[in-house]
Design a protein around this motif. Structure first.
Motif, PDB file in Angstrom:
ATOM      1  N   LYS A 306      -5.818   1.829   0.455  1.00 60.15           N
ATOM      2  CA  LYS A 306      -5.780   0.502   1.077  1.00 60.15           C
ATOM      3  C   LYS A 306      -7.163  -0.147   1.065  1.00 60.15           C
ATOM      4  O   LYS A 306      -7.310  -1.336   0.755  1.00 60.15           O
ATOM      5  N   ASN A 309      -8.058  -1.454  -2.152  1.00 58.51           N
ATOM      6  CA  ASN A 309      -7.178  -2.553  -2.551  1.00 58.51           C
ATOM      7  C   ASN A 309      -6.553  -2.293  -3.932  1.00 58.51           C
ATOM      8  O   ASN A 309      -6.477  -3.177  -4.789  1.00 58.51           O
ATOM      9  N   LEU A 341       1.370   2.390   3.989  1.00 55.93           N
ATOM     10  CA  LEU A 341       0.213   1.503   4.162  1.00 55.93           C
ATOM     11  C   LEU A 341       0.070   0.496   3.029  1.00 55.93           C
ATOM     12  O   LEU A 341      -0.617  -0.517   3.178  1.00 55.93           O
ATOM     13  N   ASN A 342       0.713   0.781   1.891  1.00 53.19           N
ATOM     14  CA  ASN A 342       0.568  -0.071   0.701  1.00 53.19           C
ATOM     15  C   ASN A 342       1.945  -0.258   0.059  1.00 53.19           C
ATOM     16  O   ASN A 342       2.236   0.299  -1.004  1.00 53.19           O
TER      17      ASN A 342
END
Length: 496
Positions: A306, A309, A341-342
């Motif tokens: 995360k 990115n 989380l992603n």
């Protein structure tokens, strides 16, 4: 003197390499090089040669895909083909007496000495160059080594061709060396068995060094040398990896692409520690007794992904034969944590074979990564040497099992070249992968990470990698083929 061991190399590429190395020796940047390689079938005509000594028609040559080159060397017509060891010594004779005839006699002596190791008497014939062997009673001597050289400002180029396992039938297309009725022979034909090509190559280097009184070292072709590149992303990725106390295969396996990948803001995370329970002979990762899985690791990886990115993440692991499930639970937990989380990320997992346990494989499939990768690494003949605790058939079955459980998941596999495989073996491996519906395929050059690992048998030219790519895409219909010297299984996966 550097010895450059190449695989099957296009003749044009070999000419370019010689020109490049000639300039290097003439300028004093190099003490000399010995290029050793094989060629696909090709006919060359020397300065004193005549096209009349090519017996095959242009139509036949075209059908056999054999090119003809007129080159700047002594001698007449000769032919190169796989199984023939071709050597191009680039030596400054100005530092060695400026004696061309002595140089040629020394080249002949290399093979006369080598043939003695096989209880074969090699001989010279007055007024001719090369090495002959005595044929059966009543027959003319047969030629086993051809020599044709060029010299430019006292720097040698072109060289010798030694028939090791060569298909002698090719020579029926020409009058070898411009000599009618000359019979060519190979070492394998004399001995009645296939010869270890790489062993013979080492013998050539040994006697070359002995006779010319030089020290040789294994060198790297120019396409294997690359400059390190760094930018602000490199430091960012490195600091995040350290912050979350993570392992990457980039670092543990000494991947040659680490600078590029870190600088592009990507990394391949390695879970389940950095100690492998197997000891593959190509890998730099430490092996021995591993620690218990770190239960907090999946959460830390998800947080790192995360923070970086990432839109595409690759998760791999060491092999954990010590764990009852082979570490599959840890894989599943890592996939789930990353997704939580992603949610929009693409996840690729590069998994071990789990000893072929289908329940473990099914668990990974049910976690729904987007790509499941498992590398064959090399051709089946070399498994006992390269991957002694793995199984080629088990690895193929794993890829098939993934598709059996969920045909919508893309599968991927990769191999290394330069360990002694043949082109035919590589193509057969590619066919095996397509039989189990493998979607993506990667091919890269094996590079020895440390002295405990297997040596590189040969460096494969970029043009050969490109040929495999074309075959994989246009003939075998892989969805994607990434094939080049520095390609690794996870290299630029984010590009699709």
């Amino acid at each position: 003197m550097e010895v450059i061991n190449l695989g099957v190399t296009d003749y044009n590429k070999a000419l370019d390499l010689q020109r490049e190395y000639i300039q290097s020796v003439q300028s004093g940047r190099s003490f000399g090089r010995l290029i050793l390689l094989q060629h696909s079938p090709v006919i060359t005509i020397g300065r004193n040669g005549s096209k009349e000594n090519i017996l095959a028609s242009e139509k036949i040559l075209k059908e056999k895909n054999i090119e003809v080159f007129e080159v700047d060397r002594g001698g007449d017509v000769t032919l190169h083909c796989p199984g023939q060891l071709v050597g191009y010594p680039i030596i400054n004779l100005a530092m060695n007496g400026k004696d061309v005839h002595k140089y040629i006699r020394n080249l002949e002596e290399v093979f006369i000495k080598l043939l003695k190791d096989y209880n074969i008497t090699g001989k010279r014939i007055k007024g001719k160059t090369g090495v002959w062997v005595r044929a059966a009673s009543g027959k003319a001597d047969q030629k086993i080594v051809s020599i044709g050289i060029g010299v430019k400002h006292w720097v040698t180029f072109h060289g010798f061709a030694f028939n090791v396992n060569a298909d002698i039938s090719y020579f029926s297309l020409i009058n070898p060396c411009g000599m009618k009725n000359l019979e060519m022979v190979s070492l394998s034909k004399i001995l009645g068995r296939e010869i270890d090509f790489f062993e013979v190559r080492e013998q050539v280097v040994k006697y070359f060094a002995e006779i010319f009184g030089i020290k040789t070292i294994n060198g790297f072709p120019e396409w294997i040398k690359r400059k390190a590149t760094y930018n602000h992303n490199f430091k960012k990725v490195n600091s995040i990896i350290e912050e979350f106390k993570l392992n990457t295969v980039c670092e543990s396996a000494m991947c040659p692409n680490i600078n590029e990948c870190f600088s592009n803001g990507t990394a391949t995370f390695m879970i389940l520690g950095n100690i492998c329970t197997r000891s593959c002979k190509f890998c730099n990762i430490s092996h021995g007794t591993a620690l218990p899985p770190d239960k907090e690791e999946p959460e830390r990886i998800a947080s790192a992904v995360k923070k970086l990115n990432l839109k595409y993440v690759i998760i791999t692991s060491v092999t954990r034969d010590d764990l009852p499930d082979g570490g599959v639970e840890h894989f599943v937990n890592t996939i789930k944590k990353i997704r939580s989380l992603n949610p929009n990320i693409i996840i690729e997992v590069l998994i071990p074979d789990f000893k072929g346990n289908k329940e473990s494989i099914e668990s990974v499939v049910r976690a729904k990564p987007d790509v499941i990768s498992h590398n064959l690494e090399t051709v089946p003949r070399l498994y006992s040497e390269v991957r002694p605790l793995a199984s080629y058939s088990r690895s193929l079955e794993l890829l098939k099992t993934v598709k059996d459980f969920n045909n919508n998941i893309n599968t991927k596999s990769g191999i290394m070249l330069g360990l002694g495989e043949t082109k035919e073996e590589v193509l057969e491996l590619m066919k095996d992968l397509r039989k189990v519906n493998c979607d993506y395929f990667t091919i890269g050059q094996y590079l020895r990470p440390n002295k405990e690992c297997l040596p590189v048998k040969e460096f494969i030219p970029p043009s050969e990698f490109e040929k495999y790519k074309i075959i994989g895409l246009e003939i075998m219909n892989f969805k994607s083929v990434n094939s080049a010297p520095f390609v690794r299984s996870s290299y630029r996966s984010y590009n699709g």
